[in-house]
Design an enzyme around this catalytic site. Structure first.
Site, PDB file in Angstrom:
ATOM      1  CG  ASP A  41      -2.144  -0.669   1.133  1.00  0.00           C
ATOM      2  OD1 ASP A  41      -2.519  -0.978  -0.004  1.00  0.00           O
ATOM      3  OD2 ASP A  41      -2.803  -0.888   2.160  1.00  0.00           O
ATOM      4  CE  LYS A  63      -2.122   7.248  -8.023  1.00  0.00           C
ATOM      5  NZ  LYS A  63      -2.790   7.619  -6.833  1.00  0.00           N
ATOM      6  CG  MET A 178      -8.060   7.871   7.351  1.00  0.00           C
ATOM      7  SD  MET A 178      -9.179   6.542   6.871  1.00  0.00           S
ATOM      8  CE  MET A 178      -9.824   6.007   8.441  1.00  0.00           C
TER       9      MET A 178
HETATM   10  N1  SAH Z   1      -4.004   0.617   9.107  1.00  0.00           N
HETATM   11  C1  SAH Z   1      -3.410   1.906   9.336  1.00  0.00           C
HETATM   12  C2  SAH Z   1      -4.382   3.038   9.167  1.00  0.00           C
HETATM   13  C3  SAH Z   1      -4.882   3.203   7.788  1.00  0.00           C
HETATM   14  S1  SAH Z   1      -5.993   4.530   7.614  1.00  0.00           S
HETATM   15  C4  SAH Z   1      -2.796   1.917  10.721  1.00  0.00           C
HETATM   16  O1  SAH Z   1      -3.018   1.019  11.489  1.00  0.00           O
HETATM   17  O2  SAH Z   1      -2.072   2.846  11.020  1.00  0.00           O
HETATM   18  C5  SAH Z   1      -4.955   5.812   7.026  1.00  0.00           C
HETATM   19  C6  SAH Z   1      -4.694   6.830   8.107  1.00  0.00           C
HETATM   20  O3  SAH Z   1      -3.771   6.339   9.030  1.00  0.00           O
HETATM   21  C7  SAH Z   1      -4.078   8.103   7.613  1.00  0.00           C
HETATM   22  O4  SAH Z   1      -5.040   8.963   7.062  1.00  0.00           O
HETATM   23  C8  SAH Z   1      -3.514   8.660   8.879  1.00  0.00           C
HETATM   24  O5  SAH Z   1      -4.517   9.235   9.667  1.00  0.00           O
HETATM   25  C9  SAH Z   1      -3.047   7.409   9.578  1.00  0.00           C
HETATM   26  N2  SAH Z   1      -1.648   7.141   9.358  1.00  0.00           N
HETATM   27  C10 SAH Z   1      -1.088   6.078   8.783  1.00  0.00           C
HETATM   28  N3  SAH Z   1       0.253   6.155   8.805  1.00  0.00           N
HETATM   29  C11 SAH Z   1       0.547   7.302   9.444  1.00  0.00           C
HETATM   30  C12 SAH Z   1       1.751   7.951   9.821  1.00  0.00           C
HETATM   31  N4  SAH Z   1       2.935   7.428   9.536  1.00  0.00           N
HETATM   32  N5  SAH Z   1       1.673   9.107  10.490  1.00  0.00           N
HETATM   33  C13 SAH Z   1       0.502   9.660  10.789  1.00  0.00           C
HETATM   34  N6  SAH Z   1      -0.676   9.101  10.452  1.00  0.00           N
HETATM   35  C14 SAH Z   1      -0.660   7.934   9.804  1.00  0.00           C
END
Ligand code: SAH
Length: 513
Positions: A41, A63, A178
């Protein structure tokens, strides 16, 4: 011929962690190495792809054909299709697969297709990015609970599924994923349901990565501040009194080289140590090898020596590369370490010694001073008059060892085991990084690093690409070469070591700040 039986389909759903590649689990890394196909991803750091086995098919899930994003159902189908074709599939997802990762949906598709799977949890952003921002999620005396909430639920959703009242009334920490676009609605909702406007809030973007950005404020002003500073996704939003602890506990993004992108131009297999030193101080290390280690033009000399190993009394290794190529040829000749049974072994230092260990070889001799002169010195007390010594060397090795040992009466055979050459091109991202002014500093640790870089990109272009970039040279000779090529040198350590170079960079950037 019996047909190659296809492997049983299997899918690993692996949490890649929030960004820092060191935060993937041991199991996650193991599973990546087992996969035939890796589907990854946007949020999963693609540095982790180096743990995939060579030849594995790597598919970016984001993509399709470089255009629009794949829909979730398309990803599900891809997973099922690749697995049913008899592949072991690693599905690499940012953070944790089961925290806002739609991992559950992917598993449902696998269950429907009767494909076995394993879930490898990951460090979710709410845990990783908060830790790297120096914000504990709970803290004795401040808060006793934490909630992970989606911030993606549009404000136009008529009936929110989020329990705004529950989130607002307690003192619990709330982490929104998000939520950057909806920040004005999120903060307004919390305040409308009773959270005090002065409640501290932090936004953490690209948490745990060298690009991490943190913006702090209060429920009342954070949306406005985010707008003013152009703060963008992907970021988490942390709401609660624990945010105040950052001031005291900040540790990651205040390191001396944090936010600096530093070009390391050493040969790829030598860059690791220097890169690690810079990385530990917070730098983003951009590897740009200007020297490549390759086979000699002919193996005849080395092979000839290997065919008569029993003639030699000693073998001397002065680099990890010499060890690597020597044993490669030894194996190619159908032999192994036992052919060295009559031979004593000298290694120039601890790294070369460690490189010998996998072959079951423990050196008999390691000099006090880890260089050619040290090798000659340590042989003074070894009575080598008339002894035959094999010294597999690099094509640019100095004459110190063959000459010094010959002066002590030994008969030295020094076949070339590898060559240092200039690579034809630089890694693809490096030029773009330079062109887009994303590099703060270029480091040169020998004259050939800067000469080769100039030769690869062209002298004039080099000057242009390094305009405004801090140039660091390890010593006066390298600095002289930089100047001859038209570059200003800004950092030159007093001692010619990587440690001194690192200190000098810290000093330079702290003065600049
Ligand atoms: N499965 C992922 C979340 C996916 S949803 C997890 O457990 O982290 C996507 C959201 O995760 C982004 O919009 C952001 O809010 C957050 N996110 C993921 N990686 C991040 C990072 N390195 N720093 C800050 N926010 C992050």
């Amino acid at each position: 011929m019996p047909e190659k039986s296809p492997k049983n389909p299997l899918v690993y759903l692996i949490g890649a962690g929030p960004g820092d590649p060191g935060l993937v689990t041991v199991r996650g890394r193991e599973c990546l190495g087992l996969a035939d196909v890796v589907i990854y991803d946007y949020l999963a750091n693609d540095d982790l792809l180096r743990f995939a086995r060579p030849g594995a098919e790597l598919i970016y899930a984001g993509k399709v054909g470089g255009h629009h994003n794949r829909e979730q159902w398309q990803i599900n189908e891809l997973l099922v299709e690749k697995a049913l074709a008899g592949n072991v599939v690693a599905r690499l997802k940012g953070g944790d697969p089961f925290v806002f990762g739609r991992g559950g949906e992917e598993c449902e598709a696998l269950v429907a297709a009767a494909i076995p799977f394993e879930i490898v949890p990951g460090v979710t952003a709410g845990i990783g990015a908060t830790a790297y921002a120096g914000i504990p999620l709970t803290h004795r005396g401040i808060t006793t609970s934490v909630a992970f909430v989606t911030g993606h639920e549009g404000h136009d959703k008529e009936v929110s599924q989020i329990d705004w009242e529950g989130l607002s009334l307690g003192s619990g920490t709330v982490v929104f994923y998000m939520g950057i676009k909806n920040l004005p609605q999120i903060t307004a909702n919390l305040m409308a349901h009773g959270r005090p406007p002065e409640t501290p809030v932090a936004l953490v973007r690209w948490g745990t990565r060298p690009e991490q950005e943190v913006l702090t404020g209060t429920l009342a002003d954070i949306a406005e501040r985010a707008c003013q500073t152009g703060f963008k996704a992907p970021a988490i939003t942390i709401v609660g009194e624990v945010v105040r602890l950052r001031e005291k506990l900040r540790w990651f993004d205040n390191r001396p080289l944090f936010g600096k992108s530093i070009l390391v131009t050493r040969a790829a297999d030598q860059a690791g140590e220097f890169g690690a030193m810079l990385g530990a101080l917070g730098a983003r290390v951009v590897e740009c090898p200007t020297i490549a280690i390759v086979h000699p033009e002919t193996w005849d000399d080395l092979d000839g020596a290997i065919a008569h190993l029993d003639r030699f009394h000693w073998i001397v290794f002065t680099s990890v590369n010499a060890v690597r190529f020597f044993f490669e040829r030894l194996a190619a000749s159908g032999r192994d370490s036992r052919s060295l049974s009559g031979c004593r072994v000298c290694a120039v230092g601890p790294k070369t010694s460690a490189a010998l260990a996998p072959f079951g070889i423990r050196p008999d001799l390691i000099p006090v001073d880890y260089k050619g002169e040290g090798v000659v010195e340590v042989f003074r007390s070894e009575a080598i008059t008339g002894k035959r010594i094999l010294f597999p060397k690099g094509d640019r090795a100095r004459d110190v060892i063959p000459q010094g040992l010959a002066e002590l009466g030994a008969e030295v055979t020094a076949p070339v085991a590898y060559r240092n050459v200039m690579p034809e091109a630089l890694p693809s991202g490096v030029i773009t990084d330079l062109e887009e002014r994303r590099i703060d500093c270029a480091t040169f640790t020998s004259s050939s690093t800067v000469e080769n870089l100039a030769a690869i990109v062209g002298e004039n272009r080099l000057i242009r690409l390094l305009e405004g970039v801090t140039v660091a040279a390890i010593g006066p000779i390298t600095a002289g070469t930089c100047r001859e090529l038209g570059l200003d040198v800004h950092v030159e350590p007093p001692k010619y070591t990587l440690a001194a170079m690192t200190d000098a960079l810290v000093d330079h950037f702290s003065r600049k700040a």
